[in-house]
Scaffold this motif. Sequence first.
Motif, PDB file in Angstrom:
ATOM      1  N   MET A 111      46.046  57.810  78.397  1.00  0.00           N
ATOM      2  CA  MET A 111      47.159  57.893  77.461  1.00  0.00           C
ATOM      3  C   MET A 111      48.459  57.370  78.072  1.00  0.00           C
ATOM      4  SD  MET A 111      48.509  61.304  75.464  1.00  0.00           S
ATOM      5  CE  MET A 111      46.928  61.577  74.656  1.00  0.00           C
ATOM      6  N   ASP A 112      48.664  57.674  79.345  1.00  0.00           N
ATOM      7  CA  ASP A 112      49.895  57.236  80.014  1.00  0.00           C
ATOM      8  C   ASP A 112      50.030  55.713  80.015  1.00  0.00           C
ATOM      9  OD1 ASP A 112      50.635  59.793  80.504  1.00  0.00           O
ATOM     10  OD2 ASP A 112      50.554  59.673  82.689  1.00  0.00           O
ATOM     11  N   SER A 113      48.910  55.005  80.077  1.00  0.00           N
ATOM     12  CA  SER A 113      48.964  53.546  80.188  1.00  0.00           C
ATOM     13  C   SER A 113      49.517  52.876  78.940  1.00  0.00           C
ATOM     14  CB  SER A 113      47.568  52.987  80.487  1.00  0.00           C
ATOM     15  OG  SER A 113      46.702  53.127  79.361  1.00  0.00           O
ATOM     16  N   MET A 114      49.569  53.602  77.815  1.00  0.00           N
ATOM     17  CA  MET A 114      50.018  53.010  76.564  1.00  0.00           C
ATOM     18  C   MET A 114      51.512  53.203  76.315  1.00  0.00           C
ATOM     19  SD  MET A 114      47.186  51.752  75.762  1.00  0.00           S
ATOM     20  CE  MET A 114      47.716  50.996  74.235  1.00  0.00           C
ATOM     21  N   LEU A 115      52.186  53.929  77.193  1.00  0.00           N
ATOM     22  CA  LEU A 115      53.588  54.259  76.928  1.00  0.00           C
ATOM     23  C   LEU A 115      54.488  53.032  76.962  1.00  0.00           C
ATOM     24  CD1 LEU A 115      53.941  57.647  78.829  1.00  0.00           C
ATOM     25  CD2 LEU A 115      53.519  57.233  76.393  1.00  0.00           C
ATOM     26  N   TRP A 116      54.171  52.045  77.811  1.00  0.00           N
ATOM     27  CA  TRP A 116      54.964  50.814  77.853  1.00  0.00           C
ATOM     28  C   TRP A 116      54.937  50.133  76.484  1.00  0.00           C
ATOM     29  CZ3 TRP A 116      54.839  45.703  76.810  1.00  0.00           C
ATOM     30  CH2 TRP A 116      55.738  44.860  77.454  1.00  0.00           C
ATOM     31  N   THR A 117      53.732  50.013  75.928  1.00  0.00           N
ATOM     32  CA  THR A 117      53.579  49.355  74.634  1.00  0.00           C
ATOM     33  C   THR A 117      54.262  50.157  73.530  1.00  0.00           C
ATOM     34  OG1 THR A 117      51.478  48.367  75.302  1.00  0.00           O
ATOM     35  CG2 THR A 117      51.898  48.540  72.940  1.00  0.00           C
ATOM     36  N   ILE A 118      54.112  51.477  73.567  1.00  0.00           N
ATOM     37  CA  ILE A 118      54.724  52.308  72.528  1.00  0.00           C
ATOM     38  C   ILE A 118      56.246  52.253  72.602  1.00  0.00           C
ATOM     39  CG2 ILE A 118      55.032  54.715  71.800  1.00  0.00           C
ATOM     40  CD1 ILE A 118      52.089  55.149  72.494  1.00  0.00           C
ATOM     41  N   ASN A 119      56.793  52.287  73.819  1.00  0.00           N
ATOM     42  CA  ASN A 119      58.247  52.151  73.959  1.00  0.00           C
ATOM     43  C   ASN A 119      58.736  50.836  73.367  1.00  0.00           C
ATOM     44  OD1 ASN A 119      58.374  54.581  75.284  1.00  0.00           O
ATOM     45  ND2 ASN A 119      58.411  53.696  77.342  1.00  0.00           N
ATOM     46  N   MET A 120      57.984  49.757  73.654  1.00  0.00           N
ATOM     47  CA  MET A 120      58.361  48.451  73.130  1.00  0.00           C
ATOM     48  C   MET A 120      58.293  48.440  71.607  1.00  0.00           C
ATOM     49  SD  MET A 120      59.305  45.383  73.985  1.00  0.00           S
ATOM     50  CE  MET A 120      60.118  44.805  72.522  1.00  0.00           C
ATOM     51  N   ALA A 121      57.229  49.033  71.062  1.00  0.00           N
ATOM     52  CA  ALA A 121      57.063  49.054  69.610  1.00  0.00           C
ATOM     53  C   ALA A 121      58.176  49.847  68.938  1.00  0.00           C
ATOM     54  CB  ALA A 121      55.702  49.642  69.249  1.00  0.00           C
ATOM     55  N   LEU A 122      58.552  50.994  69.498  1.00  0.00           N
ATOM     56  CA  LEU A 122      59.608  51.813  68.911  1.00  0.00           C
ATOM     57  C   LEU A 122      60.929  51.050  68.827  1.00  0.00           C
ATOM     58  CD1 LEU A 122      58.924  55.261  70.647  1.00  0.00           C
ATOM     59  CD2 LEU A 122      58.757  54.780  68.190  1.00  0.00           C
ATOM     60  N   ILE A 123      61.293  50.410  69.928  1.00  0.00           N
ATOM     61  CA  ILE A 123      62.573  49.698  69.956  1.00  0.00           C
ATOM     62  C   ILE A 123      62.524  48.465  69.062  1.00  0.00           C
ATOM     63  CG2 ILE A 123      64.223  48.513  71.440  1.00  0.00           C
ATOM     64  CD1 ILE A 123      63.188  50.278  73.748  1.00  0.00           C
ATOM     65  N   ALA A 124      61.415  47.719  69.127  1.00  0.00           N
ATOM     66  CA  ALA A 124      61.309  46.489  68.342  1.00  0.00           C
ATOM     67  C   ALA A 124      61.280  46.778  66.851  1.00  0.00           C
ATOM     68  CB  ALA A 124      60.061  45.710  68.754  1.00  0.00           C
ATOM     69  N   ILE A 125      60.551  47.821  66.463  1.00  0.00           N
ATOM     70  CA  ILE A 125      60.454  48.152  65.043  1.00  0.00           C
ATOM     71  C   ILE A 125      61.790  48.654  64.528  1.00  0.00           C
ATOM     72  CG2 ILE A 125      59.373  49.755  63.407  1.00  0.00           C
ATOM     73  CD1 ILE A 125      56.871  49.549  65.242  1.00  0.00           C
ATOM     74  N   GLY A 126      62.468  49.456  65.346  1.00  0.00           N
ATOM     75  CA  GLY A 126      63.815  49.883  64.960  1.00  0.00           C
ATOM     76  C   GLY A 126      64.756  48.710  64.805  1.00  0.00           C
ATOM     77  N   PHE A 127      64.658  47.744  65.709  1.00  0.00           N
ATOM     78  CA  PHE A 127      65.476  46.533  65.604  1.00  0.00           C
ATOM     79  C   PHE A 127      65.181  45.782  64.317  1.00  0.00           C
ATOM     80  CE2 PHE A 127      65.396  41.870  66.339  1.00  0.00           C
ATOM     81  CZ  PHE A 127      66.771  41.648  66.360  1.00  0.00           C
ATOM     82  N   GLY A 128      63.888  45.667  63.980  1.00  0.00           N
ATOM     83  CA  GLY A 128      63.528  44.958  62.753  1.00  0.00           C
ATOM     84  C   GLY A 128      64.123  45.606  61.524  1.00  0.00           C
ATOM     85  N   GLY A 129      64.088  46.940  61.458  1.00  0.00           N
ATOM     86  CA  GLY A 129      64.678  47.647  60.322  1.00  0.00           C
ATOM     87  C   GLY A 129      66.175  47.458  60.248  1.00  0.00           C
ATOM     88  N   MET A 130      66.856  47.523  61.380  1.00  0.00           N
ATOM     89  CA  MET A 130      68.307  47.332  61.418  1.00  0.00           C
ATOM     90  C   MET A 130      68.692  45.899  61.062  1.00  0.00           C
ATOM     91  SD  MET A 130      69.357  49.432  64.841  1.00  0.00           S
ATOM     92  CE  MET A 130      69.217  51.222  64.921  1.00  0.00           C
ATOM     93  N   TYR A 131      67.914  44.958  61.574  1.00  0.00           N
ATOM     94  CA  TYR A 131      68.212  43.551  61.309  1.00  0.00           C
ATOM     95  C   TYR A 131      68.102  43.254  59.820  1.00  0.00           C
ATOM     96  CZ  TYR A 131      68.274  38.504  62.223  1.00  0.00           C
ATOM     97  OH  TYR A 131      68.609  37.172  62.259  1.00  0.00           O
ATOM     98  N   SER A 132      67.123  43.866  59.176  1.00  0.00           N
ATOM     99  CA  SER A 132      66.984  43.687  57.733  1.00  0.00           C
ATOM    100  C   SER A 132      68.108  44.397  56.983  1.00  0.00           C
ATOM    101  CB  SER A 132      65.622  44.219  57.282  1.00  0.00           C
ATOM    102  OG  SER A 132      65.467  44.107  55.895  1.00  0.00           O
ATOM    103  N   ARG A 133      68.465  45.630  57.403  1.00  0.00           N
ATOM    104  CA  ARG A 133      69.461  46.421  56.678  1.00  0.00           C
ATOM    105  C   ARG A 133      70.860  45.814  56.736  1.00  0.00           C
ATOM    106  NH1 ARG A 133      72.468  47.770  53.779  1.00  0.00           N
ATOM    107  NH2 ARG A 133      73.165  49.835  53.096  1.00  0.00           N
ATOM    108  N   CYS A 134      71.195  45.167  57.829  1.00  0.00           N
ATOM    109  CA  CYS A 134      72.538  44.577  57.916  1.00  0.00           C
ATOM    110  C   CYS A 134      72.669  43.329  57.054  1.00  0.00           C
ATOM    111  CB  CYS A 134      72.920  44.286  59.361  1.00  0.00           C
ATOM    112  SG  CYS A 134      72.113  42.841  60.099  1.00  0.00           S
TER     113      CYS A 134
END
Length: 510
Positions: free
Chosen positions: A316-339
């Motif tokens: 499970m620990d090995s996936m945290l890098w990918t999950i961190n990246m997904a959280l930030i990237a997906i949040g960026f995508g939502g913000m980029y669309s909302r602005c």
Amino acid sequence: MTETKKTGERLPNVFEAFLPVLVLLGLMLANFLFEWGNDPHIYVLLAAITCCVVGKLCNVPLSEMMAAGFASISQILEALFILLFVGCLVGSFEWAGVIPAIVYYGLQIFTPAVFLPAVVVLCAIVGLSLGSSYTVSATLGIAFMSIGATMGINPAMIAGAVLSGACTGDKFSPLSDSTNLAAAASQTGLFDHVKAMIGTTFPAFLIAFVIYCVMSLTGKAGTYDPELVDGLSNAIKDNFAYMSPVLLLPVAVIILVAILQMPGIPGVLLASLTGCIFAVIFQGASFAECIAMVHYGYSAETGNELADTLLNRGGMDSMLWTINMALIAIGFGGMYSRCGAVERLLGGMIKKIRTPFHLMAAVIVTAMFCILTMCDQYLGLIIPPAMYKEKIDDMGLSRNVLSRCTEDGGTLFSALVPWSSCGVYHSSMLGVSTMAYLPYCFTNILNPIISLATAAWGGNIIFADGSRTGFFGGKVKAGKPAGAPAEEHEHALKRLAELRADGTYKEIGK
């Protein structure tokens, strides 16, 4: 994509709309050119902060920018949990000897005459079982690069075969993070998405396989040296208490999960449990070790560097890098669309879309644009669905058309971009520059071409009611509707009925 504009809000101008992308692209390029060696997480975070600044300039409240980011993340929470459980699966499969057995027995079949086609098939199988082209590249890919070198085969060809197979297996795996993310971002069913890719990715893989067969049979190879293969095989065999073809059986569980279309989380957990059971029965693992394997993965010191690279993975620990990246990237995508940036840059193009071909082409090109400018495949999987899901519904098409085209232009393309995180990773693992292996990644090159070509002649179109055209177009055949949000699906069905009534689309059976 569109948002109701409140009093005082405005769309950003073109410079403001490009500014977050420029920040991200500039930082990514600097990281690549100056060899800073940083992961992309903070760069994407800085781009997200830039989105908030642009939103402030356009009178969009910070609270709404944050809410848009969180809303995007909430849509893929299931996929994030699947990622965690995929780590558990890989750890249990490593400890049980399943993944090592795949490598051990796969390495026995190689001769120069079958090397390239065997590489692409074996990488596809392992990619399907793991759901990760990254893991295939870092394990089998490294092994095959060394083995192929003993045969005198061009390293760029080997790398192309590795990625053609690995990316294909990744796309069809219910365990893949990008496959789950594409389905979640498009708000369709995971297996609906996988089935949709059969019409574009699988033909690309078959053509690539034929090309590798021709290259392997007509090419000139050097003298085969089995020493490297023997060293890896012996290290694997000596490390495990039991090594037998029986250990390949858990892979059948993954295939069964796909056939039964079991939901992602139960399917991954079932496969993980199977790995734990096999580890107990065949490798003598204890209950405490089962807990450790799914949490931290497998660890071994065999004395063979290649074997250690293959074995020390998962958890499970090995996936945290990918999950961190997904959280930030997906949040960026939502913000980029909302602005309003996406609407400013591409809104006019969306309004001009009139046919399924135009829409599919727009999704594929947008996914490629995102990867070229934002340097990461996750953004190429997130932004196109945010932009086009309303248009997909309004044209009476199925949501898995959106997810499929996003992958056709996104994930497979990302390995071919030298400055993308995916391209940099594979190039580093395989020891071949991206531009060198690019001409030999036949699946990756052919996939978007086939997707566009079939759409142009009316093939591979899936409608909201589940009906679809074949590869070459022709009659519309009935089918089962793909997953979609209830309200949006009702709207898509209504629009489909209207478009069939006015003759835009053919009726089922015609």
